[in-house]
Design a protein around this motif. Structure first.
Motif, PDB file in Angstrom:
ATOM      1  N   UNK A 506      17.973  65.346  96.193  1.00 40.88           N
ATOM      2  CA  UNK A 506      17.505  66.211  97.563  1.00 40.88           C
ATOM      3  C   UNK A 506      16.479  65.180  98.140  1.00 40.88           C
ATOM      4  N   UNK A 507      16.220  64.921  99.423  1.00 46.96           N
ATOM      5  CA  UNK A 507      15.506  64.109 100.099  1.00 46.96           C
ATOM      6  C   UNK A 507      14.259  65.106 100.562  1.00 46.96           C
ATOM      7  N   UNK A 508      13.111  64.675 100.013  1.00 49.65           N
ATOM      8  CA  UNK A 508      11.854  65.339 100.338  1.00 49.65           C
ATOM      9  C   UNK A 508      10.699  64.654 100.821  1.00 49.65           C
ATOM     10  N   UNK A 509       9.850  65.385 101.380  1.00 50.87           N
ATOM     11  CA  UNK A 509       8.727  64.920 101.883  1.00 50.87           C
ATOM     12  C   UNK A 509       7.477  64.789 101.276  1.00 50.87           C
ATOM     13  N   UNK A 510       7.366  65.591 100.285  1.00 50.79           N
ATOM     14  CA  UNK A 510       6.154  65.123  99.069  1.00 50.79           C
ATOM     15  C   UNK A 510       6.960  65.660  97.933  1.00 50.79           C
ATOM     16  N   UNK A 511       6.321  65.227  96.814  1.00 53.16           N
ATOM     17  CA  UNK A 511       6.723  65.252  95.545  1.00 53.16           C
ATOM     18  C   UNK A 511       5.718  64.833  94.535  1.00 53.16           C
ATOM     19  N   UNK A 512       5.853  64.919  93.384  1.00 55.88           N
ATOM     20  CA  UNK A 512       4.931  64.375  92.143  1.00 55.88           C
ATOM     21  C   UNK A 512       3.662  65.002  92.200  1.00 55.88           C
ATOM     22  N   UNK A 513       2.668  64.390  92.725  1.00 55.74           N
ATOM     23  CA  UNK A 513       1.239  65.102  92.761  1.00 55.74           C
ATOM     24  C   UNK A 513       0.689  64.562  94.098  1.00 55.74           C
ATOM     25  N   UNK A 514       0.808  65.311  94.987  1.00 57.99           N
ATOM     26  CA  UNK A 514       0.343  64.708  96.397  1.00 57.99           C
ATOM     27  C   UNK A 514       1.039  63.608  97.073  1.00 57.99           C
ATOM     28  N   UNK A 515       2.068  63.159  96.556  1.00 58.14           N
ATOM     29  CA  UNK A 515       2.511  61.744  96.813  1.00 58.14           C
ATOM     30  C   UNK A 515       4.027  62.031  97.632  1.00 58.14           C
ATOM     31  N   UNK A 516       4.524  60.850  98.028  1.00 58.80           N
ATOM     32  CA  UNK A 516       5.836  60.681  98.679  1.00 58.80           C
ATOM     33  C   UNK A 516       6.768  59.491  97.916  1.00 58.80           C
ATOM     34  N   UNK A 517       7.651  59.939  97.889  1.00 62.78           N
ATOM     35  CA  UNK A 517       8.866  59.052  97.095  1.00 62.78           C
ATOM     36  C   UNK A 517       9.726  58.330  98.079  1.00 62.78           C
ATOM     37  N   UNK A 518      10.243  57.414  97.867  1.00 64.60           N
ATOM     38  CA  UNK A 518      11.191  56.645  98.506  1.00 64.60           C
ATOM     39  C   UNK A 518      12.263  57.451  98.963  1.00 64.60           C
TER      40      UNK A 518
END
Length: 565
Positions: A506-518
């Motif tokens: 899925x294409x997301x805007x935030x993930x991990x911890x307060x972060x943004x992935x490629x």
């Protein structure tokens, strides 16, 4: 009789031999991570609170990082957020967020000032998305104080449009997780903003001065328990550069009594409408189900994602979504405090998740866990997990050596049988060197087909973990460009179907911890010679299917126009 016995033994031994062979295949994890931050030019420390002690909780949570292509050159750049210190800094010496431009040769250049992104404060989270559909990725940053919306001008610079967009607040709030999400599927990215808790430095209790101000008998900073909670917000995109607060109308603000942290978009019930999951600290986590009429309902208890299998709330901080068992359904992995299990929620496909943490092989850890990600690091077709760690109480280490302030990253290999095995010890110094980390973003900064990681470290320079995996496995990356849907294609779902099953991203805007992935989605294909079937479900629900795609490349797909390159 002897011949029959030999035959019987051979029949029994054959599957055991096959199982042993499969198990042997997973003994060697062909991945090491080299920290190349210094040689890549990422040398500035991220200042965040005291180094050897933390007086208040505001100093402990740290901030996020982002992999995103701000200049549209198809090489992802890096944003590192920052904090500050209680005593402040002389004018002109304040710590700042850092934007690093990818030089396409393994190095980065600091372009913070040129881009207009210099800013100091207690930073929290970053969300990336093209809210005005002009083809340039914009930034939303959360803070203790005032959140900021930066519009990307498309010429290498950003401008603060918070006030113009209708997003400012006239009092102090502790913004935490945030995500762009087209919740009403009108092709415009709306904005969800979580708030951690209500905090006032002038009245906050000191370490050891309250019931929630001790850990293992040692006086430490107080909270979050005992501090007042706050509510979350939802802003609808008006399509003219402004947003309207629909928090109450949508039902988002009705959820109360939670210490909300990282927010992530996922269509957990596969109805083609984006839902929002929020990892919450020391309280039940929240699953906002999209009711498809402009409203949301918290179904976290019914969906099995509020608590762990023992019915306990956990200290949810980081969260990632991925399909760990290749059944075509997105699962959830969430990180927690020391002496607790990370939780793996297995999606049953019936609007319900099962806590599969113990079955998957996860155990208690003495490390506090933060940023995390599902990523197929060895491109074998199975998503692995990397988690960063770090204690919030530097004072405790001198009393309890088993709870260090700085600790290693944790790497878990997916063994393909519903389980994970920790392989941290074999994955290199980039993983083992102790740090007190928070945010982590996942992406392919060198465009070589494997997933790398950038990590925020408290009061130290970041880590840039280059994936040096050694395998002959194939891969495919897909970059999506929305047309009728939002330009960033946030909320899209990409599925690759092969003889071995279905992989979903899925294409997301935030993930991990307060972060943004490629924003590009990566698939490991193992020994597959082509991607037999790639299905893209765009944020508006439309579906496109592409057959027999060539592999070992980054493919760009524009909605309705097919593969552009």
């Amino acid at each position: 009789m002897i011949k029959l016995s030999v035959l019987f033994f051979a029949i029994i031994a054959l599957p055991l031999f096959i199982f042993a062979q499969n198990s042997t295949d997973h003994q060697m994890f062909p991945v090491t991570f080299a920290d190349i931050a210094d040689q890549a030019g990422l040398r500035e420390p991220t200042i965040y609170g005291g180094v050897d002690s933390k007086k208040y909780i505001i100093e402990t949570n740290g901030c996020g990082v982002a992999f995103f292509d701000y200049d549209n050159d198809d090489w992802i750049d890096i944003l590192i957020m920052t904090g500050t210190r209680l005593e402040g800094f002389p004018k002109g010496k304040e710590p700042t967020n850092r934007l690093y431009r990818n030089n396409r040769n393994g190095t980065f250049s600091d372009v913070t000032d040129k881009a207009g992104l210099r800013r100091s404060g207690w930073g929290s989270g970053v969300a990336v998305g093209d809210y005005d559909n002009d083809g340039n990725e914009d930034l939303f940053l959360t803070y203790y104080g005032q959140n900021v919306l930066y519009r990307n001008n498309g010429d290498g610079t950003f401008v603060d449009v918070t006030k113009k967009a209708g997003l400012p607040i006239d009092y102090v709030r502790w913004g935490s997780g945030a995500t762009f999400v087209d919740y009403d599927r009108d092709g415009l990215l709306d904005l969800f903003v979580a708030n951690y808790l209500k905090f006032d430095l002038t009245t906050a209790p000191l370490p050891g001065k309250g019931g929630n101000c001790f850990w293992k008998g040692i006086p430490v900073n107080c909270g979050p328990k005992g501090l007042p909670t706050d509510t979350n917000l939802l802003y609808r995109n008006n399509g003219d550069g402004t947003f309207t607060d629909v928090s109450e109308k949508s039902g988002v603000a009705k959820v109360a009594g939670r210490y909300s942290m990282t927010a992530i978009l996922t269509d957990f019930n596969n109805d083609a409408w984006p839902d929002i999951y929020v990892a919450c600290d020391s309280t039940a986590s929240t699953m906002y189900r999209n009711n498809r009429d402009g409203t949301f309902t918290d179904v976290s208890v019914e969906a099995g994602t509020a608590y762990n299998e023992d019915g306990n709330a956990q200290a949810g901080m980081g969260v990632t979504v991925g399909d760990y068992n290749n059944d075509g359904k997105p699962d959830i992995f969430k990180t927690h405090f020391a002496d607790d299990l990370p939780v793996l929620y297995k999606n049953s496909g019936k609007d319900f998740f099962e806590d599969a943490s113990r079955l998957a092989g996860f155990d208690h850890t003495r490390y506090i866990q933060w940023g995390t990600g599902f990523a197929d690091f060895d491109n074998d077709g199975l998503v692995d997990i990397l988690t960063v760690t770090g204690n919030v109480y530097p004072e405790v280490e001198k009393f309890f050596k088993d709870y260090p302030h700085r600790s290693p990253r944790l790497v878990y290999q997916n063994t393909g049988d519903g389980r994970f095995r920790e392989v941290s010890a074999t994955t290199g110094k980039g993983v083992s060197e102790p740090k007190s980390s928070r945010g982590a973003a996942f992406g392919d900064f060198d465009n070589d087909g494997d997933v790398d990681v950038v990590v925020m470290n408290m009061n130290e320079p970041p880590l840039l973990l280059r994936n040096d995996q050694k395998s002959s496995n194939n891969w495919l990356a897909v970059k999506l460009v929305g047309a009728k849907s939002n330009r960033s294609a946030i909320g899209s779902r990409v599925s690759i179907k092969n003889n071995t099953g279905v992989q979903v991203r899925e294409v997301t805007s935030q993930s991990s911890y307060y972060s943004h992935n490629d924003l590009r989605v990566y698939f490991g294909l193992g020994k597959m010679k082509e991607a037999q079937s790639v299905e893209i479900r765009w944020p508006n629900g439309n579906v496109e299917v592409f057959k027999n795609l060539p592999i070992n490349r980054i493919v760009t797909v524009k909605e309705g126009s097919g593969i552009s390159r």
